[in-house]
Design an enzyme around this catalytic site. Structure first.
Site, PDB file in Angstrom:
ATOM      1  N   THR A 188      -5.657  -3.041   8.034  1.00  0.00           N
ATOM      2  CA  THR A 188      -5.522  -4.420   7.583  1.00  0.00           C
ATOM      3  C   THR A 188      -5.462  -5.348   8.789  1.00  0.00           C
ATOM      4  OG1 THR A 188      -4.355  -5.854   6.037  1.00  0.00           O
ATOM      5  CG2 THR A 188      -2.990  -4.316   7.285  1.00  0.00           C
TER       6      THR A 188
ATOM      7  N   GLY B 152     -12.662 -13.055   6.131  1.00  0.00           N
ATOM      8  CA  GLY B 152     -13.092 -11.700   5.808  1.00  0.00           C
ATOM      9  C   GLY B 152     -13.066 -11.413   4.314  1.00  0.00           C
ATOM     10  N   ALA B 153     -12.065 -11.936   3.621  1.00  0.00           N
ATOM     11  CA  ALA B 153     -11.961 -11.684   2.179  1.00  0.00           C
ATOM     12  C   ALA B 153     -13.119 -12.353   1.443  1.00  0.00           C
ATOM     13  CB  ALA B 153     -10.627 -12.193   1.653  1.00  0.00           C
TER      14      ALA B 153
ATOM     15  N   LYS C  78      -9.409  -5.161  11.149  1.00  0.00           N
ATOM     16  CA  LYS C  78     -10.538  -4.702  10.327  1.00  0.00           C
ATOM     17  C   LYS C  78     -11.884  -4.736  11.070  1.00  0.00           C
ATOM     18  CE  LYS C  78      -8.737  -5.806   5.757  1.00  0.00           C
ATOM     19  NZ  LYS C  78      -9.018  -6.388   4.449  1.00  0.00           N
TER      20      LYS C  78
ATOM     21  N   SER D  68       0.803  -1.234   0.000  1.00  0.00           N
ATOM     22  CA  SER D  68       0.000   0.000   0.000  1.00  0.00           C
ATOM     23  C   SER D  68       0.835   1.281   0.000  1.00  0.00           C
ATOM     24  CB  SER D  68      -0.982  -0.006   1.178  1.00  0.00           C
ATOM     25  OG  SER D  68      -1.934  -1.031   0.975  1.00  0.00           O
TER      26      SER D  68
ATOM     27  N   ASP E  20     -12.931  -3.248   0.063  1.00  0.00           N
ATOM     28  CA  ASP E  20     -12.540  -4.580  -0.421  1.00  0.00           C
ATOM     29  C   ASP E  20     -13.607  -5.169  -1.342  1.00  0.00           C
ATOM     30  OD1 ASP E  20     -10.053  -4.806   0.826  1.00  0.00           O
ATOM     31  OD2 ASP E  20     -10.947  -5.491   2.706  1.00  0.00           O
TER      32      ASP E  20
ATOM     33  N   TYR F 250      -1.332 -12.590  -4.200  1.00  0.00           N
ATOM     34  CA  TYR F 250      -0.487 -11.925  -5.212  1.00  0.00           C
ATOM     35  C   TYR F 250       1.006 -12.194  -5.000  1.00  0.00           C
ATOM     36  CZ  TYR F 250      -0.522  -8.374  -1.540  1.00  0.00           C
ATOM     37  OH  TYR F 250      -0.442  -7.721  -0.348  1.00  0.00           O
TER      38      TYR F 250
HETATM   39  P1  ATR Z   1      -9.152 -13.469   5.635  1.00  0.00           P
HETATM   40  O1  ATR Z   1      -9.884 -12.608   6.617  1.00  0.00           O
HETATM   41  O2  ATR Z   1      -7.934 -12.834   5.053  1.00  0.00           O
HETATM   42  O3  ATR Z   1     -10.033 -14.026   4.566  1.00  0.00           O
HETATM   43  P2  ATR Z   1      -9.194 -15.704   7.488  1.00  0.00           P
HETATM   44  O4  ATR Z   1     -10.339 -15.145   8.213  1.00  0.00           O
HETATM   45  O5  ATR Z   1      -8.051 -16.254   8.273  1.00  0.00           O
HETATM   46  O6  ATR Z   1      -8.523 -14.663   6.488  1.00  0.00           O
HETATM   47  O7  ATR Z   1      -9.731 -16.828   6.502  1.00  0.00           O
HETATM   48  C1  ATR Z   1      -8.901 -17.610   5.781  1.00  0.00           C
HETATM   49  C2  ATR Z   1      -9.720 -18.578   4.934  1.00  0.00           C
HETATM   50  O8  ATR Z   1      -8.826 -19.274   4.103  1.00  0.00           O
HETATM   51  C3  ATR Z   1     -10.442 -19.621   5.750  1.00  0.00           C
HETATM   52  O9  ATR Z   1     -11.653 -19.880   5.110  1.00  0.00           O
HETATM   53  C4  ATR Z   1      -9.488 -20.827   5.667  1.00  0.00           C
HETATM   54  O10 ATR Z   1     -10.138 -22.056   5.735  1.00  0.00           O
HETATM   55  P3  ATR Z   1     -10.581 -22.712   7.153  1.00  0.00           P
HETATM   56  O11 ATR Z   1     -11.874 -22.067   7.506  1.00  0.00           O
HETATM   57  O12 ATR Z   1     -10.667 -24.137   6.830  1.00  0.00           O
HETATM   58  O13 ATR Z   1      -9.455 -22.366   8.106  1.00  0.00           O
HETATM   59  C5  ATR Z   1      -8.944 -20.658   4.291  1.00  0.00           C
HETATM   60  N1  ATR Z   1      -7.633 -21.301   4.080  1.00  0.00           N
HETATM   61  C6  ATR Z   1      -6.430 -20.884   4.537  1.00  0.00           C
HETATM   62  N2  ATR Z   1      -5.446 -21.671   4.086  1.00  0.00           N
HETATM   63  C7  ATR Z   1      -6.025 -22.616   3.299  1.00  0.00           C
HETATM   64  C8  ATR Z   1      -5.552 -23.724   2.542  1.00  0.00           C
HETATM   65  N3  ATR Z   1      -4.245 -24.016   2.492  1.00  0.00           N
HETATM   66  N4  ATR Z   1      -6.441 -24.462   1.842  1.00  0.00           N
HETATM   67  C9  ATR Z   1      -7.741 -24.161   1.884  1.00  0.00           C
HETATM   68  N5  ATR Z   1      -8.269 -23.133   2.587  1.00  0.00           N
HETATM   69  C10 ATR Z   1      -7.430 -22.382   3.287  1.00  0.00           C
END
Ligand code: ATR
Length: 382
Positions: free
Chosen positions: A174, A240-241, A178, A131, A214, A324
């Site tokens: 971030t 969150g994403a 958030k 950023s 986002d 990315y």
């Molecule tokens: P963010 O807010 O950035 O989206 P988060 O709340 O930690 O981050 O969510 C990460 C998501 O990615 C979760 O849905 C996680 O799956 P789980 O609910 O099973 O933990 C998913 N995730 C992370 N690493 C993964 C992987 N290697 N394969 C599949 N899903 C993954």
């Protein structure tokens, strides 16, 4: 010019030889600096003539498209050289700012006294955030007098108190703040409330407002390649994403199918959004026209990981990854090989940043410049 020390030189003789070489190399640097400075001034004199021609032709001084072309060409020319793009882009951004001054369009002071407006990203960690380079490049390209810094924040309440007392103009929020930042604000945009996350703070004459760019960023990234309305969009992840992407898709008239590794988390988000859900292990692309990965699967160092088997990818699908690092993730490489159109992770990052820039400055974001600056930083040294 280069001299090598005698092979068996030791002690004082070798030190004396190195000192001599050092002095010689420094003399080379001094000569090169003088040449570069002369060239810089030649470039500025040319810019001044161009400024005069623009004036006679009634053209605006600021031409962001041309600046983008100039930097793109330089990035091509610079491929494989010692000078990393992140430094090269900064040098030329500075030169172009100087050229705009000469052409009579200097940077706009934020307060009439030349003091820059302050911006920051609050997160933990923030050291790898793209950023700062992205927003500082946008300020440079538009002539907005702003400065944007990355600040590692442990306690978001204290950071927001600091934001208020120091009079920052805006901030990006971030991970992991958030959601928690929402309790510290005077106003929260209804979309951010719905998504339960704020990634943008705007200081409106002392009133602190929270927004979420986002979801609109994801939508704009998709919208560059595909119309979302009426399409079935597979969203992988339940964090969150995923929530932001799903809201964006639904707001544009797309239908979401959610997939997640952990069933309870995925099912809970799907129920909240009123969309269908399947565990990721049972991923089936049947009926899916657009696929978006919102998980960190495939992120360095796990660069061979993909959230879905490549046999599931069909040529009529559009595949977007929000990872990315690396830019060409395993998922995107598989998708390209399968003949799909792809959208990389910088697209959403840049679009959410561009929307922040517009909220903060009221100006149109120089999106190509922002993308180039982020890409140059990401591929630093390559
Ligand atoms: P963010 O807010 O950035 O989206 P988060 O709340 O930690 O981050 O969510 C990460 C998501 O990615 C979760 O849905 C996680 O799956 P789980 O609910 O099973 O933990 C998913 N995730 C992370 N690493 C993964 C992987 N290697 N394969 C599949 N899903 C993954």
């Amino acid at each position: 010019m280069k001299t090598t020390p005698p092979p068996d030189a030791g002690g004082e003789t070798a030190a004396g030889e190195y000192e001599k070489q050092l002095a010689e190399e420094r003399a080379v640097i001094d000569r090169l600096d003088a040449e570069i400075l002369e060239r810089f001034n030649e470039r500025l004199a040319t810019a001044a003539r161009i400024g005069e021609l623009k004036r006679r032709l009634g053209l605006p001084v600021r031409d962001t498209d041309r600046e983008v072309q100039v930097v793109q060409r330089l990035m091509r020319l610079n491929r494989g050289s010692l000078l990393a793009n992140r430094y090269m882009v900064k040098v030329f951004a500075t030169l172009m700012a100087a050229a705009r001054d000469v052409q009579g369009a200097p940077s706009r002071p934020a307060d009439g006294f030349g003091t820059p407006a302050l911006f920051a990203i609050f997160g933990n960690p923030v050291v790898h955030s793209l950023s700062p380079v992205m927003h500082n490049a946008a300020f440079g390209a538009t002539g907005f007098n702003g400065v944007y810094a990355a600040i590692r924040v442990k306690d978001i309440r204290l950071a927001v108190a600091g934001f208020r007392s120091l009079g920052l103009r805006g901030a990006s929020i971030t991970l992991p703040h958030k959601e928690t930042v929402m309790a510290c604000l005077d106003y929260i945009d209804p979309w951010a409330r719905r998504i339960k996350a704020v990634n943008t703070l705007v200081n409106e004459n002392g009133t602190l407002k929270g927004f979420n760019t986002d979801w609109t960023g994801a939508l704009k990234a998709l919208g560059e390649r595909v119309a979302v309305a009426g399409r079935r969009v597979g969203v992988i992840g339940a964090g969150g994403a995923a929530r932001a992407v799903a809201h964006g898709v639904m707001s544009a008239g797309g239908a979401v199918s959610l997939f997640n590794r952990t069933t309870e988390k995925g099912a809970a988000l799907a129920a909240e959004l009123g969309v269908s859900f399947k565990p990721l292990g049972q991923f089936d692309a049947e009926g899916i026209e657009i696929l978006v990965n919102t998980t960190s699967a495939g992120m360095a160092p796990q660069t061979e990981q993909s959230p879905v088997p490549r046999e599931q990818l069909r040529p009529d699908m559009v595949v977007m990854d929000i990872v990315y690092h690396p830019l060409r993730t395993r998922l995107l490489r598989d998708a390209e090989a399968a003949g799909c159109a792809t959208i990389d992770g910088l697209a959403m990052l840049v679009h959410q940043g561009a929307l922040q820039f517009e909220l903060w400055t009221g100006m149109t974001a120089p999106i190509d410049i922002m993308r180039m600056a982020a890409e140059a930083e990401l591929t630093a040294g390559h």
